[in-house]
Design a protein around this motif. Structure first.
Motif, PDB file in Angstrom:
ATOM      1  N   CYS A  24       0.814  -1.222   0.000  1.00 54.80           N
ATOM      2  CA  CYS A  24       0.000   0.000   0.000  1.00 54.80           C
ATOM      3  C   CYS A  24       0.844   1.268   0.000  1.00 54.80           C
ATOM      4  CB  CYS A  24      -0.958   0.007   1.191  1.00 54.80           C
ATOM      5  SG  CYS A  24      -0.140   0.021   2.810  1.00 54.80           S
ATOM      6  N   VAL A  25       2.153   1.155   0.267  1.00 56.25           N
ATOM      7  CA  VAL A  25       3.033   2.325   0.316  1.00 56.25           C
ATOM      8  C   VAL A  25       3.430   2.720  -1.102  1.00 56.25           C
ATOM      9  CG1 VAL A  25       5.242   3.222   1.125  1.00 56.25           C
ATOM     10  CG2 VAL A  25       3.884   1.718   2.595  1.00 56.25           C
ATOM     11  N   GLY A  26       3.028   3.918  -1.511  1.00 57.65           N
ATOM     12  CA  GLY A  26       3.348   4.381  -2.854  1.00 57.65           C
ATOM     13  C   GLY A  26       4.563   5.282  -2.916  1.00 57.65           C
ATOM     14  N   GLU A  27       4.921   5.878  -1.791  1.00 54.86           N
ATOM     15  CA  GLU A  27       6.043   6.826  -1.764  1.00 54.86           C
ATOM     16  C   GLU A  27       6.760   6.700  -0.427  1.00 54.86           C
ATOM     17  OE1 GLU A  27       6.365  11.444  -2.938  1.00 54.86           O
ATOM     18  OE2 GLU A  27       5.217  11.119  -1.087  1.00 54.86           O
ATOM     19  N   VAL A  28       8.083   6.638  -0.474  1.00 52.32           N
ATOM     20  CA  VAL A  28       8.894   6.636   0.740  1.00 52.32           C
ATOM     21  C   VAL A  28       9.796   7.861   0.700  1.00 52.32           C
ATOM     22  CG1 VAL A  28      10.645   5.447   2.100  1.00 52.32           C
ATOM     23  CG2 VAL A  28       8.879   4.120   0.924  1.00 52.32           C
ATOM     24  N   VAL A  29       9.661   8.715   1.709  1.00 53.47           N
ATOM     25  CA  VAL A  29      10.476   9.921   1.821  1.00 53.47           C
ATOM     26  C   VAL A  29      11.514   9.698   2.913  1.00 53.47           C
ATOM     27  CG1 VAL A  29      10.502  12.402   2.288  1.00 53.47           C
ATOM     28  CG2 VAL A  29       8.547  11.377   1.083  1.00 53.47           C
ATOM     29  N   ILE A  30      12.778   9.659   2.523  1.00 55.55           N
ATOM     30  CA  ILE A  30      13.885   9.556   3.471  1.00 55.55           C
ATOM     31  C   ILE A  30      14.344  10.972   3.791  1.00 55.55           C
ATOM     32  CG2 ILE A  30      16.239   8.744   3.857  1.00 55.55           C
ATOM     33  CD1 ILE A  30      14.383   6.429   3.672  1.00 55.55           C
ATOM     34  N   VAL A  31      14.253  11.357   5.064  1.00 49.58           N
ATOM     35  CA  VAL A  31      14.722  12.677   5.490  1.00 49.58           C
ATOM     36  C   VAL A  31      16.025  12.475   6.241  1.00 49.58           C
ATOM     37  CG1 VAL A  31      14.143  14.813   6.665  1.00 49.58           C
ATOM     38  CG2 VAL A  31      12.315  13.373   5.758  1.00 49.58           C
ATOM     39  N   ASP A  32      17.112  12.901   5.653  1.00 50.79           N
ATOM     40  CA  ASP A  32      18.416  12.606   6.218  1.00 50.79           C
ATOM     41  C   ASP A  32      18.957  13.781   7.023  1.00 50.79           C
ATOM     42  OD1 ASP A  32      20.614  10.711   6.460  1.00 50.79           O
ATOM     43  OD2 ASP A  32      21.771  12.212   5.367  1.00 50.79           O
ATOM     44  N   GLY A  33      19.439  13.470   8.221  1.00 53.99           N
ATOM     45  CA  GLY A  33      20.042  14.482   9.086  1.00 53.99           C
ATOM     46  C   GLY A  33      21.533  14.605   8.868  1.00 53.99           C
ATOM     47  N   PHE A  34      21.957  14.560   7.590  1.00 50.68           N
ATOM     48  CA  PHE A  34      23.361  14.689   7.204  1.00 50.68           C
ATOM     49  C   PHE A  34      24.182  13.541   7.773  1.00 50.68           C
ATOM     50  CE2 PHE A  34      21.468  18.920   7.352  1.00 50.68           C
ATOM     51  CZ  PHE A  34      21.623  19.292   6.028  1.00 50.68           C
ATOM     52  N   SER A  35      23.751  12.325   7.442  1.00 52.90           N
ATOM     53  CA  SER A  35      24.467  11.123   7.865  1.00 52.90           C
ATOM     54  C   SER A  35      25.882  11.127   7.297  1.00 52.90           C
ATOM     55  CB  SER A  35      23.735   9.862   7.365  1.00 52.90           C
ATOM     56  OG  SER A  35      22.455   9.757   7.955  1.00 52.90           O
ATOM     57  N   ARG A  56      15.535  20.167   7.252  1.00 51.57           N
ATOM     58  CA  ARG A  56      15.726  21.575   7.580  1.00 51.57           C
ATOM     59  C   ARG A  56      15.665  21.706   9.096  1.00 51.57           C
ATOM     60  NH1 ARG A  56      12.115  21.692   3.357  1.00 51.57           N
ATOM     61  NH2 ARG A  56      10.341  22.062   4.751  1.00 51.57           N
ATOM     62  N   GLY A  57      16.621  22.396   9.673  1.00 52.51           N
ATOM     63  CA  GLY A  57      16.664  22.520  11.117  1.00 52.51           C
ATOM     64  C   GLY A  57      17.311  21.313  11.757  1.00 52.51           C
ATOM     65  N   GLN A  58      17.322  21.293  13.084  1.00 52.58           N
ATOM     66  CA  GLN A  58      17.994  20.256  13.847  1.00 52.58           C
ATOM     67  C   GLN A  58      16.996  19.485  14.699  1.00 52.58           C
ATOM     68  OE1 GLN A  58      21.102  22.163  16.090  1.00 52.58           O
ATOM     69  NE2 GLN A  58      22.025  23.115  14.278  1.00 52.58           N
ATOM     70  N   GLY A  59      17.198  18.177  14.821  1.00 55.92           N
ATOM     71  CA  GLY A  59      16.351  17.349  15.657  1.00 55.92           C
ATOM     72  C   GLY A  59      15.327  16.544  14.880  1.00 55.92           C
ATOM     73  N   GLY A  61      12.110  16.392  15.274  1.00 53.91           N
ATOM     74  CA  GLY A  61      10.930  17.163  14.900  1.00 53.91           C
ATOM     75  C   GLY A  61      11.130  17.911  13.596  1.00 53.91           C
ATOM     76  N   ALA A  62      12.287  18.525  13.450  1.00 51.19           N
ATOM     77  CA  ALA A  62      12.594  19.239  12.211  1.00 51.19           C
ATOM     78  C   ALA A  62      12.639  18.285  11.029  1.00 51.19           C
ATOM     79  CB  ALA A  62      13.919  19.984  12.351  1.00 51.19           C
ATOM     80  N   ALA A  63      13.207  17.086  11.245  1.00 48.95           N
ATOM     81  CA  ALA A  63      13.265  16.094  10.173  1.00 48.95           C
ATOM     82  C   ALA A  63      11.864  15.674   9.747  1.00 48.95           C
ATOM     83  CB  ALA A  63      14.065  14.874  10.635  1.00 48.95           C
ATOM     84  N   LEU A  64      10.995  15.400  10.710  1.00 45.93           N
ATOM     85  CA  LEU A  64       9.637  14.981  10.371  1.00 45.93           C
ATOM     86  C   LEU A  64       8.882  16.095   9.668  1.00 45.93           C
ATOM     87  CD1 LEU A  64       8.648  12.936  13.546  1.00 45.93           C
ATOM     88  CD2 LEU A  64       8.962  12.046  11.248  1.00 45.93           C
ATOM     89  N   VAL A 226      11.407  29.145  14.357  1.00 44.44           N
ATOM     90  CA  VAL A 226      12.735  29.520  13.894  1.00 44.44           C
ATOM     91  C   VAL A 226      13.599  28.265  13.882  1.00 44.44           C
ATOM     92  CG1 VAL A 226      14.778  30.943  14.279  1.00 44.44           C
ATOM     93  CG2 VAL A 226      12.511  31.839  14.859  1.00 44.44           C
ATOM     94  N   ASP A 227      13.997  27.818  12.708  1.00 46.98           N
ATOM     95  CA  ASP A 227      14.853  26.640  12.589  1.00 46.98           C
ATOM     96  C   ASP A 227      16.305  27.061  12.442  1.00 46.98           C
ATOM     97  OD1 ASP A 227      13.188  24.390  12.797  1.00 46.98           O
ATOM     98  OD2 ASP A 227      12.490  24.624  10.737  1.00 46.98           O
TER      99      ASP A 227
END
Length: 239
Positions: A24-35, A56-59, A61-64, A226-227
């Protein structure tokens, strides 16, 4: 539907998560914290159609928040990248959204649910926070600090998420309650992280959640978002 996966140095875990995504998953968004490891290379090798964005931003919460704004599906589900959540359970979230719920939260405290990773400190802290939210908002949640959840993309603006860290899971719940959204809990089994160390600090992040609850309930002016942006992300935009 879209799945948002925040990552930070998860090269040993991300393949397991992506391989187990249901149909059922049509799209996967990987949000990378600069690995600084091969997280993104492994993700693309495992699932070539992944959408990769720098947070964008740190943490967390910002990633999500970055992932939610990027996702295009009618439904958005968030899941961790460390193997502590079973991707097959995503179907439960989709089923609940299909029958009309706006926000679906995973709970480790329902029948057929559980956790292999709740330490006594985390269990006590989560119970205290759940009790505080239920008391202050008149809700009946059984779990709170758990990052497996899904919602309708049309609800994103109304949720008005600003949190930077792990407290985003609590912010999501209380904003949904305050907005009168239809909320459901579905059973989830929290597994052990497969490899590496958790980025969660029970004391630090628990204190952040208590401060968030105080801000949400005290009559103080709303704070602007403010990020703090990472220079590597700005350089990537300009390239």
């Amino acid at each position: 539907m879209s799945v948002v996966v925040p990552t930070l140095n998860e090269e040993r875990n991300i393949a397991w998560v992506l391989e187990r995504m249901p149909a059922c998953v049509g799209e996967v968004v990987i949000v990378d914290g600069f690995s600084n490891d091969r997280t993104i290379e492994v993700a693309r090798a495992t699932r070539p159609d992944v959408v990769v964005v720098n947070q964008r931003g740190q943490g967390k919460g910002a990633a999500l928040r970055t992932g939610f704004e990027t996702a295009t599906g009618d439904y958005i589900v968030a899941i961790d990248a460390d193997g502590s959540m079973e991707p097959a359970e995503i179907e439960y979230y989709v089923a609940a959204l299909d029958i009309g719920y706006d926000l679906v939260k995973g709970s480790r405290h329902l029948r057929a649910a559980g956790s292999l990773d709740l330490t006594p400190v985390r269990r006590l802290g989560n119970s205290a926070l759940v009790g505080a939210v239920n008391l202050m908002w008149g809700s009946q949640l059984s779990d709170l600090c758990y990052g497996f959840f899904g919602f309708r993309r049309t609800c994103l603006e109304q949720l008005a998420l600003h949190a930077r860290g792990f407290e985003i899971e609590t912010e999501l719940a209380v904003h949904a309650i305050s907005s009168g959204m239809r909320i459901a809990e579905v059973p989830s089994v929290e597994l052990l992280r497969h490899h590496g160390q958790s980025h969660l600090s029970a004391w630090r992040d628990g204190w952040s959640i208590f401060r968030l609850l105080a801000r949400e309930r005290l009559p103080v002016p709303a704070r602007p978002l403010v990020d703090a942006l990472d220079r590597r992300g700005l350089e990537a935009v300009g390239s």
